[in-house]
Motif scaffolding. Sequence first.
Motif, PDB file in Angstrom:
ATOM      1  N   ARG A 108      56.984  39.541  13.146  1.00 15.15           N
ATOM      2  CA  ARG A 108      57.108  38.362  12.106  1.00 15.15           C
ATOM      3  C   ARG A 108      58.520  37.612  12.508  1.00 15.15           C
ATOM      4  N   THR A 109      59.498  38.444  12.694  1.00 18.74           N
ATOM      5  CA  THR A 109      60.880  37.735  13.025  1.00 18.74           C
ATOM      6  C   THR A 109      60.861  36.854  14.199  1.00 18.74           C
ATOM      7  N   TRP A 110      60.322  37.399  15.255  1.00 19.55           N
ATOM      8  CA  TRP A 110      60.009  36.467  16.504  1.00 19.55           C
ATOM      9  C   TRP A 110      59.349  35.227  16.214  1.00 19.55           C
ATOM     10  N   LEU A 111      58.131  35.285  15.436  1.00 21.06           N
ATOM     11  CA  LEU A 111      57.375  34.000  15.030  1.00 21.06           C
ATOM     12  C   LEU A 111      58.264  33.215  14.175  1.00 21.06           C
ATOM     13  N   GLU A 112      59.247  33.843  13.175  1.00 19.46           N
ATOM     14  CA  GLU A 112      60.081  32.989  12.436  1.00 19.46           C
ATOM     15  C   GLU A 112      60.938  32.199  13.298  1.00 19.46           C
ATOM     16  N   LYS A 113      61.629  33.134  14.192  1.00 21.57           N
ATOM     17  CA  LYS A 113      62.626  32.490  15.095  1.00 21.57           C
ATOM     18  C   LYS A 113      62.098  31.494  16.067  1.00 21.57           C
ATOM     19  N   ASN A 114      60.882  31.441  16.233  1.00 21.81           N
ATOM     20  CA  ASN A 114      60.323  30.131  16.873  1.00 21.81           C
ATOM     21  C   ASN A 114      59.595  29.158  16.127  1.00 21.81           C
ATOM     22  N   ARG A 115      60.135  29.045  14.757  1.00 18.62           N
ATOM     23  CA  ARG A 115      59.743  28.413  13.775  1.00 18.62           C
ATOM     24  C   ARG A 115      58.215  28.226  13.577  1.00 18.62           C
ATOM     25  N   VAL A 116      57.674  29.289  13.562  1.00 19.76           N
ATOM     26  CA  VAL A 116      56.192  29.373  13.108  1.00 19.76           C
ATOM     27  C   VAL A 116      56.048  30.158  11.661  1.00 19.76           C
ATOM     28  N   PRO A 117      55.481  29.295  10.706  1.00 23.24           N
ATOM     29  CA  PRO A 117      55.129  29.645   9.535  1.00 23.24           C
ATOM     30  C   PRO A 117      54.270  30.951   9.444  1.00 23.24           C
ATOM     31  N   VAL A 118      54.763  32.223   8.862  1.00 25.62           N
ATOM     32  CA  VAL A 118      54.215  33.328   8.755  1.00 25.62           C
ATOM     33  C   VAL A 118      54.287  34.022   7.563  1.00 25.62           C
ATOM     34  N   VAL A 119      53.682  34.757   7.053  1.00 26.48           N
ATOM     35  CA  VAL A 119      53.771  35.386   5.943  1.00 26.48           C
ATOM     36  C   VAL A 119      53.035  36.812   6.212  1.00 26.48           C
ATOM     37  N   GLU A 120      53.549  37.980   5.534  1.00 25.13           N
ATOM     38  CA  GLU A 120      52.878  39.032   5.429  1.00 25.13           C
ATOM     39  C   GLU A 120      51.884  39.253   4.093  1.00 25.13           C
ATOM     40  N   GLU A 121      50.592  39.707   4.562  1.00 23.66           N
ATOM     41  CA  GLU A 121      49.677  40.046   3.423  1.00 23.66           C
ATOM     42  C   GLU A 121      49.152  41.278   3.715  1.00 23.66           C
ATOM     43  N   GLY A 122      49.844  42.229   2.978  1.00 22.42           N
ATOM     44  CA  GLY A 122      49.563  43.766   3.048  1.00 22.42           C
ATOM     45  C   GLY A 122      49.763  44.145   4.511  1.00 22.42           C
ATOM     46  N   GLU A 123      48.890  44.611   5.305  1.00 18.13           N
ATOM     47  CA  GLU A 123      49.364  45.035   6.601  1.00 18.13           C
ATOM     48  C   GLU A 123      48.996  44.067   7.789  1.00 18.13           C
ATOM     49  N   GLU A 124      48.695  42.699   7.282  1.00 20.21           N
ATOM     50  CA  GLU A 124      48.363  41.739   8.142  1.00 20.21           C
ATOM     51  C   GLU A 124      49.370  40.534   8.221  1.00 20.21           C
ATOM     52  N   LEU A 125      49.610  39.751   9.217  1.00 15.74           N
ATOM     53  CA  LEU A 125      50.402  38.614   9.371  1.00 15.74           C
ATOM     54  C   LEU A 125      49.622  37.487   9.304  1.00 15.74           C
ATOM     55  N   ARG A 126      49.695  36.507   8.269  1.00 18.32           N
ATOM     56  CA  ARG A 126      49.108  35.090   8.413  1.00 18.32           C
ATOM     57  C   ARG A 126      49.931  34.178   8.814  1.00 18.32           C
ATOM     58  N   VAL A 127      49.427  33.349   9.900  1.00 19.06           N
ATOM     59  CA  VAL A 127      50.289  32.360  10.587  1.00 19.06           C
ATOM     60  C   VAL A 127      49.698  31.079  10.167  1.00 19.06           C
ATOM     61  N   ALA A 128      50.589  30.230   9.404  1.00 21.18           N
ATOM     62  CA  ALA A 128      50.087  28.825   8.846  1.00 21.18           C
ATOM     63  C   ALA A 128      48.764  28.864   8.254  1.00 21.18           C
ATOM     64  N   GLY A 129      48.209  29.956   7.707  1.00 22.22           N
ATOM     65  CA  GLY A 129      47.178  29.941   6.739  1.00 22.22           C
ATOM     66  C   GLY A 129      45.762  29.958   7.722  1.00 22.22           C
ATOM     67  N   VAL A 130      45.899  29.958   9.113  1.00 20.19           N
ATOM     68  CA  VAL A 130      44.815  29.388   9.710  1.00 20.19           C
ATOM     69  C   VAL A 130      44.551  30.892  11.030  1.00 20.19           C
ATOM     70  N   LEU A 131      45.479  31.642  10.981  1.00 22.43           N
ATOM     71  CA  LEU A 131      45.427  32.952  12.064  1.00 22.43           C
ATOM     72  C   LEU A 131      45.909  34.067  11.479  1.00 22.43           C
ATOM     73  N   THR A 132      45.344  35.172  11.960  1.00 18.54           N
ATOM     74  CA  THR A 132      45.571  36.615  11.295  1.00 18.54           C
ATOM     75  C   THR A 132      45.814  37.385  12.377  1.00 18.54           C
ATOM     76  N   ILE A 133      47.067  38.100  12.244  1.00 14.54           N
ATOM     77  CA  ILE A 133      47.076  39.056  13.320  1.00 14.54           C
ATOM     78  C   ILE A 133      47.166  40.719  12.591  1.00 14.54           C
ATOM     79  N   THR A 134      46.435  41.477  13.225  1.00 23.82           N
ATOM     80  CA  THR A 134      46.288  42.799  12.420  1.00 23.82           C
ATOM     81  C   THR A 134      47.013  43.880  13.402  1.00 23.82           C
ATOM     82  N   ALA A 135      47.095  45.059  12.985  1.00 21.93           N
ATOM     83  CA  ALA A 135      47.839  46.206  13.540  1.00 21.93           C
ATOM     84  C   ALA A 135      47.092  46.372  14.966  1.00 21.93           C
ATOM     85  N   PRO A 136      47.748  46.756  15.833  1.00 20.34           N
ATOM     86  CA  PRO A 136      49.125  46.818  16.071  1.00 20.34           C
ATOM     87  C   PRO A 136      49.856  45.548  16.605  1.00 20.34           C
ATOM     88  N   TYR A 137      49.470  44.539  16.209  1.00 19.15           N
ATOM     89  CA  TYR A 137      50.125  43.174  16.297  1.00 19.15           C
ATOM     90  C   TYR A 137      50.632  42.693  17.948  1.00 19.15           C
TER      91      TYR A 137
END
Length: 173
Positions: A108-137
């Motif tokens: 999440r920090t790396w994506l934010e550092k590269n100006r990518v909008p990312v939020v944590e939703e439980g154990e997933e990361l959501r990028v710009a509302g159109v991409l999901t990253i699940t564990a182990p990321y």
Amino acid sequence: MQCGWPLLGPLQWTRYVNKKVNVKAGKDEEHRGWLLTVDPVSASLVLVNFRGESGASVQVVMGHAVEEVQVLQEADEETMQRLQSSFLPTNTHRLDPKEQAAIRGRVRTWLEKNRVPVVEEGEELRVAGVLTITAPYRPEDCCSSNQIILDRIQKLIQNQPCLAGTDPEQTES
């Protein structure tokens, strides 16, 4: 089951999944195996036959050629487990929750550092509302219907400094 396999549809096909079947296709062809899945578009059957303790063979019977499907045997618990785990990577291991949270935080920090909008939703990361990253990321843990965004985020995660063995705080993007 009588002729017309492709016409049955997915709801009927699921009754045959995880069962040992005999498939008649063409004039003199017969195929036996455990039905793993049925392709919903082509009605093709994926049959698995186990070889000893470690191996399995996979066979695809094209849906248009299927004349008859006959159930031979129901799967027991052990067979169901083997079918479900046959195609999983062998080196999968569970991370402890603290380690998983740390990796999620670094990504999440790396994506934010590269100006990518990312939020944590439980154990997933959501990028710009159109991409999901699940564990182990990892790059292969990204999922999106937008191929351009998927490719870019996967490359960005792959180029993450901590994956290369360096400290992300010491490296600028």
